[in-house]
Design a protein around this motif. Structure first.
Motif, mmCIF file in Angstrom:
data_model
loop_
_atom_site.group_PDB
_atom_site.id
_atom_site.type_symbol
_atom_site.label_atom_id
_atom_site.label_comp_id
_atom_site.label_asym_id
_atom_site.label_seq_id
_atom_site.Cartn_x
_atom_site.Cartn_y
_atom_site.Cartn_z
ATOM 1 N N ALA A 54 -4.180 -55.586 -0.365
ATOM 2 C CA ALA A 54 -3.667 -54.397 0.317
ATOM 3 C C ALA A 54 -3.346 -53.262 -0.635
ATOM 4 C CB ALA A 54 -2.417 -54.760 1.121
ATOM 5 N N ARG A 55 -3.480 -53.479 -1.934
ATOM 6 C CA ARG A 55 -3.021 -52.515 -2.935
ATOM 7 C C ARG A 55 -3.543 -51.103 -2.690
ATOM 8 N NH1 ARG A 55 -4.926 -52.579 -9.284
ATOM 9 N NH2 ARG A 55 -4.224 -50.458 -9.773
ATOM 10 N N PHE A 56 -4.845 -50.967 -2.556
ATOM 11 C CA PHE A 56 -5.407 -49.629 -2.430
ATOM 12 C C PHE A 56 -5.132 -49.017 -1.057
ATOM 13 C CE2 PHE A 56 -7.708 -51.316 -6.061
ATOM 14 C CZ PHE A 56 -7.633 -50.242 -6.936
ATOM 15 N N ASP A 57 -5.052 -49.828 -0.012
ATOM 16 C CA ASP A 57 -4.677 -49.313 1.304
ATOM 17 C C ASP A 57 -3.240 -48.796 1.283
ATOM 18 O OD1 ASP A 57 -7.084 -49.738 2.682
ATOM 19 O OD2 ASP A 57 -6.611 -51.848 2.992
ATOM 20 N N LEU A 58 -2.372 -49.456 0.510
ATOM 21 C CA LEU A 58 -0.997 -48.987 0.369
ATOM 22 C C LEU A 58 -0.951 -47.676 -0.414
ATOM 23 C CD1 LEU A 58 0.690 -52.413 -0.442
ATOM 24 C CD2 LEU A 58 1.056 -51.076 1.634
ATOM 25 N N GLU A 59 -1.728 -47.605 -1.496
ATOM 26 C CA GLU A 59 -1.754 -46.394 -2.308
ATOM 27 C C GLU A 59 -2.328 -45.211 -1.536
ATOM 28 O OE1 GLU A 59 -3.855 -47.212 -5.899
ATOM 29 O OE2 GLU A 59 -2.307 -48.559 -6.688
ATOM 30 N N LEU A 60 -3.306 -45.467 -0.673
ATOM 31 C CA LEU A 60 -3.933 -44.396 0.106
ATOM 32 C C LEU A 60 -3.133 -44.024 1.353
ATOM 33 C CD1 LEU A 60 -7.655 -45.591 -0.103
ATOM 34 C CD2 LEU A 60 -6.646 -43.619 -1.276
ATOM 35 N N GLY A 61 -2.081 -44.785 1.630
ATOM 36 C CA GLY A 61 -1.264 -44.494 2.798
ATOM 37 C C GLY A 61 -1.815 -45.029 4.098
ATOM 38 N N ARG A 62 -2.822 -45.893 4.045
ATOM 39 C CA ARG A 62 -3.373 -46.479 5.263
ATOM 40 C C ARG A 62 -2.455 -47.579 5.785
ATOM 41 N NH1 ARG A 62 -8.198 -49.173 5.044
ATOM 42 N NH2 ARG A 62 -8.845 -48.398 7.097
ATOM 43 N N LEU A 63 -1.712 -48.207 4.872
ATOM 44 C CA LEU A 63 -0.754 -49.245 5.230
ATOM 45 C C LEU A 63 0.600 -48.928 4.609
ATOM 46 C CD1 LEU A 63 -2.838 -52.534 4.751
ATOM 47 C CD2 LEU A 63 -2.135 -51.519 6.930
ATOM 48 N N VAL A 64 1.661 -49.449 5.249
ATOM 49 C CA VAL A 64 3.028 -49.308 4.741
ATOM 50 C C VAL A 64 3.625 -50.704 4.626
ATOM 51 C CG1 VAL A 64 5.321 -48.361 5.159
ATOM 52 C CG2 VAL A 64 3.284 -47.073 5.858
ATOM 53 N N ARG A 65 4.233 -50.973 3.490
ATOM 54 C CA ARG A 65 4.914 -52.253 3.301
ATOM 55 C C ARG A 65 6.241 -52.231 4.046
ATOM 56 N NH1 ARG A 65 5.602 -55.607 -2.347
ATOM 57 N NH2 ARG A 65 7.028 -57.210 -1.536
ATOM 58 N N LEU A 66 6.550 -53.314 4.776
ATOM 59 C CA LEU A 66 7.726 -53.334 5.635
ATOM 60 C C LEU A 66 8.909 -54.100 5.059
ATOM 61 C CD1 LEU A 66 5.976 -53.929 9.082
ATOM 62 C CD2 LEU A 66 6.701 -51.766 8.058
ATOM 63 N N ALA A 67 8.723 -54.837 3.951
ATOM 64 C CA ALA A 67 9.816 -55.620 3.381
ATOM 65 C C ALA A 67 9.703 -55.634 1.866
ATOM 66 C CB ALA A 67 9.793 -57.047 3.938
ATOM 67 N N GLU A 68 10.836 -55.638 1.201
ATOM 68 C CA GLU A 68 10.836 -55.673 -0.263
ATOM 69 C C GLU A 68 10.523 -57.064 -0.801
ATOM 70 O OE1 GLU A 68 11.045 -53.172 -2.407
ATOM 71 O OE2 GLU A 68 11.038 -51.832 -0.665
ATOM 72 N N ASP A 69 10.974 -58.094 -0.079
ATOM 73 C CA ASP A 69 10.714 -59.457 -0.550
ATOM 74 C C ASP A 69 9.319 -59.897 -0.134
ATOM 75 O OD1 ASP A 69 11.565 -59.386 2.106
ATOM 76 O OD2 ASP A 69 12.148 -61.492 2.083
ATOM 77 N N SER A 70 8.889 -61.032 -0.660
ATOM 78 C CA SER A 70 7.530 -61.512 -0.397
ATOM 79 C C SER A 70 7.487 -63.023 -0.492
ATOM 80 C CB SER A 70 6.543 -60.894 -1.404
ATOM 81 O OG SER A 70 6.923 -61.216 -2.727
ATOM 82 N N LEU A 71 6.379 -63.585 0.021
ATOM 83 C CA LEU A 71 6.118 -65.022 -0.100
ATOM 84 C C LEU A 71 4.989 -65.234 -1.102
ATOM 85 C CD1 LEU A 71 6.090 -66.382 3.580
ATOM 86 C CD2 LEU A 71 7.855 -66.710 1.837
ATOM 87 N N PRO A 72 5.142 -66.160 -2.040
ATOM 88 C CA PRO A 72 4.051 -66.415 -2.996
ATOM 89 C C PRO A 72 2.943 -67.243 -2.356
ATOM 90 C CG PRO A 72 5.872 -67.907 -3.419
ATOM 91 C CD PRO A 72 6.335 -66.985 -2.321
#
Length: 308
Positions: free
Chosen positions: A250-268
């Motif tokens: 999702a890295r580039f979609d996040l950088e381009l603004g196509r996606l927004v991350r909804l939580a600071e924490d994550s699952l490995p």
């Protein structure tokens, strides 16, 4: 007992006959007559003092005693063919072939390729996206990008990175549903699930996300289930729902603004991604340079994970 090898022509006829299952097939492949194949098989029997062919009417097959011998002889000829392929590729300036899991190629590798292509000169990259894992000897592949312990079946494997995942959606969907930033709010959102299949049951899904946040018995029903992470990400970017996105994908979609991350924490993710290669891969033009670059890109991902 003779200490030197049988005549090469006899071994070649024997290998082809056992592999193809007929005198005619062996003759056609080697460009000789059926009589020539039969003669070479007799030469081998005399040399080994062992019956290598059983005949039943007009049918002929390897004898039980010859089966194990044939397997070893075939391995030897496979190595010779591999060596010939290596020479031909070097003469022709063969493509640098990379086989990989579809989303790993599309969403992680492909956006990075501009960084290496100028260093490859006139050696073009050939990318093959497939879930099917190649032969362990990697005779037809150069590099394989894959996930999990399947990497251990190949001659060489190195860890690239271990990914993490988190909820993400389109900016428009978040604007309409700001409650999606909370775990409880997510339960009422259209959830896009990803199912890689029975071989990857430990890969985190929505039930794991809710369980990790204290909602083990959370009731929800996904609006869609995708077998490809890339198609699930596209659905989320199109406003269809919230996806449990992998950081590297999702890295580039996040950088381009196509996606927004909804939580600071994550699952490995439970296992790393790997690059695998065969015994002769690094003999290919530019292969070692490509591998070094690939490992550097993997280290960059690992650094990004630590900064999250």
């Amino acid at each position: 007992m003779k200490s030197y090898l049988p005549p090469l022509r006899a071994l070649q006829a024997f290998e082809a006959f056992g592999r193809l299952g007929s005198v005619g097939g062996a003759a056609q492949e080697l460009g000789v007559t059926s009589g020539a194949i039969s003669q070479q098989l007799k030469v081998l029997e005399e040399y080994l003092s062992m019956k290598v062919i059983n005949k039943d009417g007009r049918r002929a097959a390897l004898s039980d005693e010859a089966l194990a011998y044939h397997r070893l002889v075939t391995e030897g000829f496979d190595r010779l063919r591999m060596a010939q392929t290596l020479v031909q590729r070097a003469k022709m300036g063969a493509d640098l072939k990379v086989s990989g899991l579809p989303t790993l190629l599309l969403k992680w590798l492909n956006p990075l390729l501009h960084d290496i292509q100028s260093h490859l000169g006139d050696v073009p990259l050939r990318l093959e996206a497939t879930h099917l894992e190649p032969d362990p000897d990697m005779t037809a592949e150069m590099f394989r990008l894959t996930y999990g312990n399947i990497a251990q079946r190949f001659p060489h494997a190195r860890k690239l990175f271990t990914d993490v995942c988190f909820p993400a959606c389109s900016p428009a969907l978040l604007k309409e549903h700001p409650e999606a930033r909370s775990v409880e709010g997510l339960l009422h959102m259209p959830l896009i699930d990803i199912d890689w299949g029975p071989a990857y049951r430990t890969v985190p899904r929505w039930a794991d996300w809710f369980s990790a946040h204290g909602l083990e018995e959370a009731a929800f029903k996904p609006v869609a289930v995708h077998s490809l992470s890339s198609s699930a990400l596209e659905a989320a970017a199109g406003g269809q729902g919230v996806v449990l996105a992998q950081q590297s994908f999702a890295r580039f979609d996040l950088e381009l603004g196509r996606l927004v991350r909804l939580a600071e924490d994550s699952l490995p993710m439970p296992e790393p991604y790997y690059v695998c290669w065969g015994e002769t891969t690094l003999h290919q033009p530019k292969a070692r340079e490509f591998l070094n670059w690939l490992m550097a890109m993997g280290r960059d991902v690992s650094t990004d994970m630590q900064d999250i």
